[in-house]
Motif scaffolding. Structure first.
Motif, PDB file in Angstrom:
ATOM      1  N   THR A 182       0.830  -1.209   0.000  1.00  0.00           N
ATOM      2  CA  THR A 182       0.000   0.000   0.000  1.00  0.00           C
ATOM      3  C   THR A 182       0.863   1.258   0.000  1.00  0.00           C
ATOM      4  O   THR A 182       0.587   2.219  -0.718  1.00  0.00           O
ATOM      5  CB  THR A 182      -0.921   0.015   1.227  1.00  0.00           C
ATOM      6  OG1 THR A 182      -1.732  -1.157   1.215  1.00  0.00           O
ATOM      7  CG2 THR A 182      -1.811   1.243   1.219  1.00  0.00           C
ATOM      8  N   LEU A 183       1.927   1.237   0.795  1.00  0.00           N
ATOM      9  CA  LEU A 183       2.819   2.398   0.868  1.00  0.00           C
ATOM     10  C   LEU A 183       3.716   2.488  -0.360  1.00  0.00           C
ATOM     11  O   LEU A 183       4.486   3.430  -0.513  1.00  0.00           O
ATOM     12  CB  LEU A 183       3.671   2.323   2.133  1.00  0.00           C
ATOM     13  CG  LEU A 183       2.889   2.459   3.445  1.00  0.00           C
ATOM     14  CD1 LEU A 183       3.806   2.311   4.636  1.00  0.00           C
ATOM     15  CD2 LEU A 183       2.176   3.806   3.500  1.00  0.00           C
TER      16      LEU A 183
ATOM     17  N   HIS B 127      -8.145  -1.163   5.578  1.00  0.00           N
ATOM     18  CA  HIS B 127      -7.350  -0.854   4.399  1.00  0.00           C
ATOM     19  C   HIS B 127      -7.390   0.635   4.054  1.00  0.00           C
ATOM     20  O   HIS B 127      -6.394   1.217   3.608  1.00  0.00           O
ATOM     21  CB  HIS B 127      -7.842  -1.671   3.196  1.00  0.00           C
ATOM     22  CG  HIS B 127      -6.879  -1.706   2.067  1.00  0.00           C
ATOM     23  ND1 HIS B 127      -7.001  -0.927   0.952  1.00  0.00           N
ATOM     24  CD2 HIS B 127      -5.733  -2.395   1.904  1.00  0.00           C
ATOM     25  CE1 HIS B 127      -5.984  -1.147   0.139  1.00  0.00           C
ATOM     26  NE2 HIS B 127      -5.198  -2.035   0.693  1.00  0.00           N
ATOM     27  N   LEU B 130      -4.709   2.585   5.846  1.00  0.00           N
ATOM     28  CA  LEU B 130      -3.373   2.475   5.262  1.00  0.00           C
ATOM     29  C   LEU B 130      -3.223   3.441   4.097  1.00  0.00           C
ATOM     30  O   LEU B 130      -2.198   4.100   3.934  1.00  0.00           O
ATOM     31  CB  LEU B 130      -3.123   1.039   4.779  1.00  0.00           C
ATOM     32  CG  LEU B 130      -3.161  -0.076   5.812  1.00  0.00           C
ATOM     33  CD1 LEU B 130      -2.741  -1.393   5.182  1.00  0.00           C
ATOM     34  CD2 LEU B 130      -2.261   0.234   6.992  1.00  0.00           C
ATOM     35  N   GLU B 131      -4.272   3.507   3.297  1.00  0.00           N
ATOM     36  CA  GLU B 131      -4.190   4.323   2.088  1.00  0.00           C
ATOM     37  C   GLU B 131      -4.216   5.810   2.380  1.00  0.00           C
ATOM     38  O   GLU B 131      -3.672   6.607   1.617  1.00  0.00           O
ATOM     39  CB  GLU B 131      -5.330   3.954   1.137  1.00  0.00           C
ATOM     40  CG  GLU B 131      -5.084   2.651   0.403  1.00  0.00           C
ATOM     41  CD  GLU B 131      -6.194   2.348  -0.586  1.00  0.00           C
ATOM     42  OE1 GLU B 131      -7.319   2.828  -0.377  1.00  0.00           O
ATOM     43  OE2 GLU B 131      -5.935   1.602  -1.556  1.00  0.00           O
ATOM     44  N   LEU B 134      -2.034   6.522   7.089  1.00  0.00           N
ATOM     45  CA  LEU B 134      -0.677   5.991   7.195  1.00  0.00           C
ATOM     46  C   LEU B 134       0.213   6.500   6.062  1.00  0.00           C
ATOM     47  O   LEU B 134       1.381   6.835   6.281  1.00  0.00           O
ATOM     48  CB  LEU B 134      -0.701   4.460   7.192  1.00  0.00           C
ATOM     49  CG  LEU B 134       0.680   3.814   7.365  1.00  0.00           C
ATOM     50  CD1 LEU B 134       1.291   4.199   8.703  1.00  0.00           C
ATOM     51  CD2 LEU B 134       0.615   2.306   7.236  1.00  0.00           C
TER      52      LEU B 134
END
Lengths: 217, 217
Positions: A182-183, B127, B130-131, B134
DNA sequence: AATTCTTTTGACCAATTGGTCAGGTTGACG
DNA sequence: CGTCAACCTGACCAATTGGTCAAAAGAATT
């Protein structure tokens, strides 16, 4: 540890092994994605293209199948430490070990995840492994690291924490792959990124314990 | 991020908050020990000394409760990075960050485990976190690290991998606590051992990226 | 005291799931 | 070919479990 693959004695024998391999590989993926309880025998059977009853023919219980999956990744990791015995200097030994661990993180992400899960939940199934095999393995490697320290090849450092650092950093790339992906703009690492990750981890750890590098590029 | 605690307005309000806190704390433990699917609402209810139907009054669904647990540890970690903004030099900023992360691993092992589990399984529930959060958090910290590099305060290093290394090493002490405990003769770390682990991790990482230390003892 | 809103609870249900089993099919081997 | 063991499979079952509900109990407010 890695048993040499023997030739199958018959058509049956060959088919059996193939089926077992497919089941274990599928189970590894399903267990990794859903956890022990979340994985269903039906899902594993579907993934392996078998009726559920047939799956139970090869693995009478879910726990049996799970245990095989966990033992598999464990043995792969144990083998990766060969360089501790064959390489005399820490740069080669640790460098090779880290590189192999990173390669395993890339090639066996599901197995690594299953192991992580198992340990996180208190290692209910493989606790005996931790107490016996892993303890012995760790102790023997700690001795090697201590010797390096005595010979002044590395800084004074608690060998245990060094091992934990290697384990955690390398396995992180498998266990947390979804977060890392994701990162990374939502795409998995390519060859170059894996190479850089490996180099980066190796450099920081080796420099961090004061290893003199031959070629730190 | 940490909201200041307001005074409860009534006896009801106070009791409600207490109940919610007990539920979330219990759920954190149960989810950590058994995973999302393995944890049962009945077990959480029992642990919190409530009838299951009452638990469902506060948290209509299991997923709702789970999400709160995950968000909690996430916010705690975000707050731990304050030192990136308040400390100018990498030794203080990273040292403080690592120390705080280690403290969280000790004080919130269950939360860390739940997060690890969630990410391992593909982060199905969080999720979006995260997107968004984060990703932004990471990008902004990477900028800080890049600046240190430009100023020659640290070696050239991919900031992303440095962050991953800090995350993995510190969280390892929470997520793999069972393994670590087993390798520690079956007993959990004491104060001195936690201190040594923290020092060891800090030393290796800081030296590994070429930070000049004021007092590396 | 009456009313209203929040909280508590036992009983219940529908869906899931690990595992079983009886009977059929197939390959190995004399 | 005939026999036997290994293998395959659909149908089934018992146990678990997330979630519901109606009714009771308790607090807050008027």
């Amino acid at each position: 540890m890695l048993v040499p693959v023997e030739k199958p004695k018959s058509k049956r024998e060959g088919l059996r092994r193939e089926t077992l391999a497919i089941i274990v590989a599928t189970a590894e993926r399903i267990f990794a994605d859903h956890g022990f309880k979340g994985a269903t025998m039906q899902a594993i059977a579907d993934g392996a293209n078998l009726p559920k009853a047939n799956l139970h023919y090869y693995f009478p219980t879910k726990q049996e199948l799970y245990r095989q999956v966990v033992e598999r990744i464990f043995n792969i990791w144990l083998d990766a430490a060969e360089s501790f015995d064959t390489q005399a200097n820490p740069e080669e030994a640790l460098g090779t070990y880290i590189r192999k661990k990173m390669e395993i993180s890339r090639s066996h992400p599901y197995g690594s995840k299953v192991w992580a899960n198992e340990v996180i939940h208190g290692a209910p199934i493989i606790h005996d492994y931790l107490e016996t095999t892993l303890t012995e393995w760790t102790d023997s490697r700690i001795e090697v690291i201590k010797r390096w320290e005595e010979e002044g090849l590395i800084d004074p450092v608690n060998p245990r924490h060094l091992l934990y650092m290697i384990w955690s950093t390398t396995q992180h790339y498998a266990d947390f792959s979804h977060q890392i992906e994701t990162l990374n703009s939502g795409v998995p690492f390519n060859d170059a990124q894996w190479a850089q990750a490996t180099k980066c981890v190796t450099n920081i750890i080796l420099k961090g314990i004061g290893v003199q590098r031959g070629d730190p590029s």
